[in-house]
Design an enzyme around this catalytic site. Structure first.
Site, mmCIF file in Angstrom:
data_model
loop_
_atom_site.group_PDB
_atom_site.id
_atom_site.type_symbol
_atom_site.label_atom_id
_atom_site.label_comp_id
_atom_site.label_asym_id
_atom_site.label_seq_id
_atom_site.Cartn_x
_atom_site.Cartn_y
_atom_site.Cartn_z
ATOM 1 N N ILE A 1 0.957 -1.031 -0.074
ATOM 2 C CA ILE A 1 0.150 -0.013 0.067
ATOM 3 C C ILE A 1 0.956 1.281 -0.016
ATOM 4 O O ILE A 1 0.636 2.293 -0.435
ATOM 5 C CB ILE A 1 -0.997 0.101 1.302
ATOM 6 C CG1 ILE A 1 -0.220 0.176 2.702
ATOM 7 C CG2 ILE A 1 -1.847 -1.102 1.189
ATOM 8 C CD1 ILE A 1 -1.076 0.494 3.733
ATOM 9 N N ASP A 2 2.304 0.990 0.211
ATOM 10 C CA ASP A 2 3.087 2.334 0.686
ATOM 11 C C ASP A 2 3.522 2.989 -0.915
ATOM 12 O O ASP A 2 3.913 3.974 -0.959
ATOM 13 C CB ASP A 2 4.432 2.096 1.405
ATOM 14 C CG ASP A 2 3.916 1.472 2.807
ATOM 15 O OD1 ASP A 2 2.744 1.756 3.163
ATOM 16 O OD2 ASP A 2 4.749 0.580 3.328
ATOM 17 N N ARG B 1 5.298 4.350 6.051
ATOM 18 C CA ARG B 1 6.290 4.050 6.499
ATOM 19 C C ARG B 1 7.346 4.960 6.159
ATOM 20 O O ARG B 1 6.988 6.170 6.536
ATOM 21 C CB ARG B 1 7.186 2.484 6.018
ATOM 22 C CG ARG B 1 6.302 1.321 6.709
ATOM 23 C CD ARG B 1 7.157 0.024 6.897
ATOM 24 N NE ARG B 1 8.253 0.226 7.559
ATOM 25 C CZ ARG B 1 8.523 0.087 8.928
ATOM 26 N NH1 ARG B 1 7.204 0.021 9.591
ATOM 27 N NH2 ARG B 1 9.477 0.342 9.569
ATOM 28 N N GLU C 1 3.109 8.550 8.821
ATOM 29 C CA GLU C 1 3.478 7.762 10.056
ATOM 30 C C GLU C 1 5.110 7.998 10.434
ATOM 31 O O GLU C 1 5.691 7.881 11.387
ATOM 32 C CB GLU C 1 3.290 6.301 10.130
ATOM 33 C CG GLU C 1 3.797 5.454 9.071
ATOM 34 C CD GLU C 1 3.248 3.898 9.178
ATOM 35 O OE1 GLU C 1 2.529 3.829 10.007
ATOM 36 O OE2 GLU C 1 3.607 3.304 8.502
#
Length: 342
Positions: free
Chosen positions: A127-128, A172, A222
């Site tokens: 998903i990143d 991330r 995040e």
């Protein structure tokens, strides 16, 4: 040919679509036989398998998660892990292995293929959207849509109470989800890992919005870091690939905004909801095409490769190229979004 399939790393919308594409074309057009390995690299390590045939993949296209299960097992860190994998592939008479995963899963596949001669083909999942060599990874579009919908909903409650709402999203060390969802959701501030942020500047943007009688939304990835601080971590533990657990920067930032501006600030951490549920139409389309081209790659014996999206074409790239570096947000793209800050 007897082909093994595994899904590693975090779960992701579209994994089942890849499995379905691989099996449907592999059986119908090539007459291959398929074995699924359970829970990522743990499957070939422990010879934990499940049969994959057309009935097994029927109806799984719209399902999230993965019917094979997943894990963050790193066989390179397991004692005698390489020999165990080789032995178990031989026991199952596996002639090729399709690894569906992100940086870590495909990094293992690259080493197994390059250093140990195992016939591997990779499919990019995360998903990143941080895998180099492909324009997009499947799962990203779904995550962005989920985050955008959440931001849309938060606007109304922010305006009702005239408070700052900080939305922490995944990603991330790459800010793709934050940038895309923040821009699509009309956020007033977007903070990404690629560019350290000035808390004072964030507070100025927030204050500016209140002067216009508008409650601001701040989207923060995040992995974003303040200029005068360190990355905020959930704890100091690490997984088998050495990754720390990110999360907490949203709560930290909300407290700083409240302390410096006197305005009430609340945090929403979307977390794993971004990875769950039904994949978007785009992710189903992309994942299916990746699966079809991955089995073509196997059938032609073109190992040590990953299928990738370039424009609208599916191409093949070396696994080593795909995992050599993270794909991060171009500063020019981030500058485009800056016109809406404050």
């Amino acid at each position: 040919m007897r082909v093994g399939v595994l899904t590693g790393g975090g779960d992701c919308p579209g994994l089942n679509a890849v499995i379905r594409g691989v099996v449907r074309k592999g059986v119908q057009e090539y007459g291959h036989d398929f074995v699924g390995f359970r829970d990522g690299w743990r499957g070939p390590l422990e010879n934990d398998t499940v049969r994959l045939d057309i009935p097994a993949v029927r109806g799984i296209l719209p399902r999230g998660g993965t019917i094979l299960g997943s894990s963050r097992t790193n066989p390179l860190k397991v004692s005698d892990g390489i020999r165990r994998i080789k032995d178990n592939l031989a026991k199952q008479e596996i002639q090729a292995l399709i690894a569906i995963g992100g940086e870590d899963t495909l990094g293992v596949a690259a080493r197994l293929s390059g250093e140990y001669g195992m016939p591997c083909v990779g499919v990019p999942k995360t998903i990143d959207n941080d895998l180099s060599a492909t324009d997009y990874t499947f799962g990203f579009d779904t995550a962005v849509n989920i985050a955008t919908e959440a931001i849309d909903r938060l606007h109304t409650t922010a305006e009702s109470h005239m408070r700052v709402l900080v939305v922490e999203v995944m990603g991330r060390h790459a800010g793709w989800i934050a940038l895309h969802s923040g821009l699509a959701g009309g956020a007033n501030v977007i903070l990404i890992p690629e560019q350290r942020f000035d808390v004072g500047q964030v507070c100025e943007w927030v204050t500016s919005r209140f002067r216009d009688s508008y409650a601001p939304i701040v989207v923060v990835a995040e992995g974003a870091m303040p200029k005068d601080g360190e990355m905020v971590l959930k704890d100091d533990s690490r997984d088998s690939f050495g990754h720390v657990r990110l999360s907490g920067v949203g709560e930290w930032l909300a407290k700083e905004i409240e302390r410096r501006t006197g305005k009430e600030a609340r945090t929403t951490v979307l977390g794993h909801v971004q990875r769950g549920g039904t994949p978007s139409a785009f992710d189903r389309w992309l994942a299916t095409r990746f699966g079809l081209h991955a089995i073509d790659c196997v059938h032609e014996g073109d190992f040590g490769r990953m299928v990738a999206l370039r424009g609208t074409d599916i191409v093949r790239v070396p696994l080593t190229e795909a995992t050599a570096r993270l794909k991060t947000v171009d500063p020019k793209l981030y500058q485009e979004a800056g016109v809406f800050f404050g």
